[in-house]
Design a protein around this motif. Structure first.
Motif, PDB file in Angstrom:
ATOM      1  N   SER A 141       0.403  -0.988   0.095  1.00  0.00           N
ATOM      2  CA  SER A 141       0.056  -0.131   0.209  1.00  0.00           C
ATOM      3  C   SER A 141       0.926   0.852   0.012  1.00  0.00           C
TER       4      SER A 141
ATOM      5  N   THR B 112      -4.849  -6.929   5.909  1.00  0.00           N
ATOM      6  CA  THR B 112      -3.861  -7.224   6.317  1.00  0.00           C
ATOM      7  C   THR B 112      -5.196  -7.959   7.740  1.00  0.00           C
TER       8      THR B 112
ATOM      9  N   ASP C 271      -1.181 -11.818  -0.255  1.00  0.00           N
ATOM     10  CA  ASP C 271      -0.854 -10.681  -0.077  1.00  0.00           C
ATOM     11  C   ASP C 271      -1.188  -9.361  -1.187  1.00  0.00           C
TER      12      ASP C 271
ATOM     13  N   ARG D 133      -5.338  -8.566  -0.391  1.00  0.00           N
ATOM     14  CA  ARG D 133      -5.534  -8.218   0.677  1.00  0.00           C
ATOM     15  C   ARG D 133      -4.938  -6.750   0.790  1.00  0.00           C
TER      16      ARG D 133
END
Ligand code: ASP
Length: 439
Positions: free
Chosen positions: A286, A322, A400, A403
């Motif tokens: 992110s 997460t 990953d 998310r």
């Protein structure tokens, strides 16, 4: 037309607008699937090089961007009453979104029992690989929660800056920016300097985006090619639970939040940030996606005042995707080890997941490191962890990528809600045409 159809159509339109990145993503999946790493090791050396190069180059702008955005964000808001209002709204909405995330994740994991019977699947060679890593993680987390909070206070902001430790950097920048605002007219030159830095980093981001298609292609191909498609079947229930929870969060919770707290049409917002969503998927970071999240939101009418305050903080603190992974993963492990899941234990896991996720950095794999905090909190031993971690590691990158999509989308959702509440949202831009970037 139903809300979900609108959301899907908007996403498809967004994908069309960014067709080149989407093609990179699809090609990445096909190449990774048809040409696995084991058979084409040389190809993967090149793919890793291109993929890592893309992440590095995008991360290059993150620090100057986060710092300048927070300074501008806070100085634009100006008086401390407004700042408290913005800040408390931001924490409230981020709080609601993360609580919804862990509640959904717990419910799905309890219903699907992903961990029951998973013990036979443990791969011995992976266990050995990660043994040292897990021991270190546990040692670190064992220091207890208080230390984790203590480490967030920047003793030396330049050291935190140099090591890219985002939470202390953000804390220092926030305090410094409030002080600059309070100091009044004398701070104007410094604030102007940060405005120039912000403008320049956004320009660099525009240039970097020319590399998005090959970058996303290389990253996706490396991820798919290194684990192989058949890994899916091994921990299928864990993956299924994760995807169901992520889908509920994305298609139900976000649109619902937007409907209850604002007039923002979910479909339009998702379409507006589709480019950022694809880059989040490719980079699984992110932080690396942040420049693009800001660009997408600003181009489509969310004011700079809101974007520059809410998005950088969200990219570091708000990690609902997460939190979903961590809750499901820990419930998976407890079921795998036959530990009784009492209601109290579930609440404890969910609570610790909120803390652990928000202390995760916005980089690939960070969520799997901070998961040790939850496991320690509920008293699992390192030996138990090693076996569990080996399973979670097999598909880590692929989990990953999804998310991270949630992590960045929820930041944009909260930014849009606050912008709506504070009359900082240009609905014509969000719902209609896009502004051309100024040269
Ligand atoms: N990769 C995630 C992000 O950057 C963090 C995580 O590992 O969960 O948002």
């Amino acid at each position: 037309m139903g809300l979900h159809m609108q959301v899907i159509i908007a996403l498809l339109l967004g994908l069309k607008r960014n067709g080149h990145i989407f093609i990179g993503l699809l090609l990445g999946i096909i190449v990774g699937w048809q040409m696995p790493q084991a058979d084409f090791p040389q190809l993967y050396k090149v793919l890793h090089f291109v993929g890592e190069g893309f992440i590095n180059i995008i991360q290059m702008v993150v620090l100057p961007l986060v710092i300048s955005a927070i300074v501008i964000g806070i100085s634009n808001i100006g008086d401390s009453k407004q700042l408290t209002k913005f800040g408390s709204k931001m924490l409230l909405y981020y709080g609601i979104i993360t609580i919804a995330a862990v509640s959904i994740a717990s419910a799905v994991a309890i219903l699907l029992h992903p961990g029951v019977g998973a013990k036979e699947l443990v791969n011995q060679s992976i266990i050995q690989n990660i043994q040292g890593y897990v021991a270190n993680a546990i040692e670190y987390q064992r220091e207890n929660l208080a230390n984790i909070f203590m480490n967030m206070i920047p003793k030396n902001p330049f050291a935190s800056l140099a090591s890219g430790n985002m939470i202390p950097v953000i804390l220092f920048t926030t305090i410094f920016a409030i002080a600059l605002t309070k100091a009044g007219e004398i701070s104007r030159p410094l604030i102007s300097l940060f405005e120039s830095i912000f403008a320049a980093t956004m320009k660099v981001t525009d240039w970097i985006m020319y590399l998005a298609a090959p970058g996303v292609f290389a990253l996706t191909a490396s991820a798919v090619g290194s684990f192989g498609i058949d890994v899916f079947s091994n921990i299928s229930k864990y993956i299924l639970a994760f995807y169901i929870a992520i889908a509920i969060q994305f298609f139900v919770v976000y649109p619902l939040m937007l409907k209850v707290f604002s007039k923002v049409p979910a479909g339009k917002l998702f379409g507006a940030i589709s480019e950022a969503i694809m880059v989040a998927f490719g980079t699984a970071s992110s932080s690396a996606t942040l420049p693009l999240t800001i660009t997408c939101c600003e181009k489509r009418g969310i004011s700079n005042r809101v974007c520059s305050f809410v998005l950088p903080l969200g990219a570091t603190l708000n990690m609902d995707g997460t939190a979903i992974m961590q809750t499901i993963a820990v419930i998976f492990l407890t079921q795998m080890y036959g530990i009784e899941l009492t209601p109290l234990l579930i609440v404890e896991i969910a609570f610790l997941a909120i803390i652990a996720s928000s202390t995760s950095a916005g980089i690939p794999g960070a969520g799997l490191i901070t998961i040790a905090l939850i496991l320690n909190g509920i008293g699992l031993t390192p030996e138990q962890l090693v076996i569990g971690f080996s399973l979670l590691f097999t598909l880590e990158r692929f989990i990953d990528m999804f998310r991270t999509i949630c992590n960045i989308t929820s930041d944009a959702v909260v930014a849009a809600i606050i912008a709506d509440n504070e009359n900082e949202l240009d609905y014509e831009l969000l719902c209609g045409k896009q502004v051309e970037q100024k040269a």
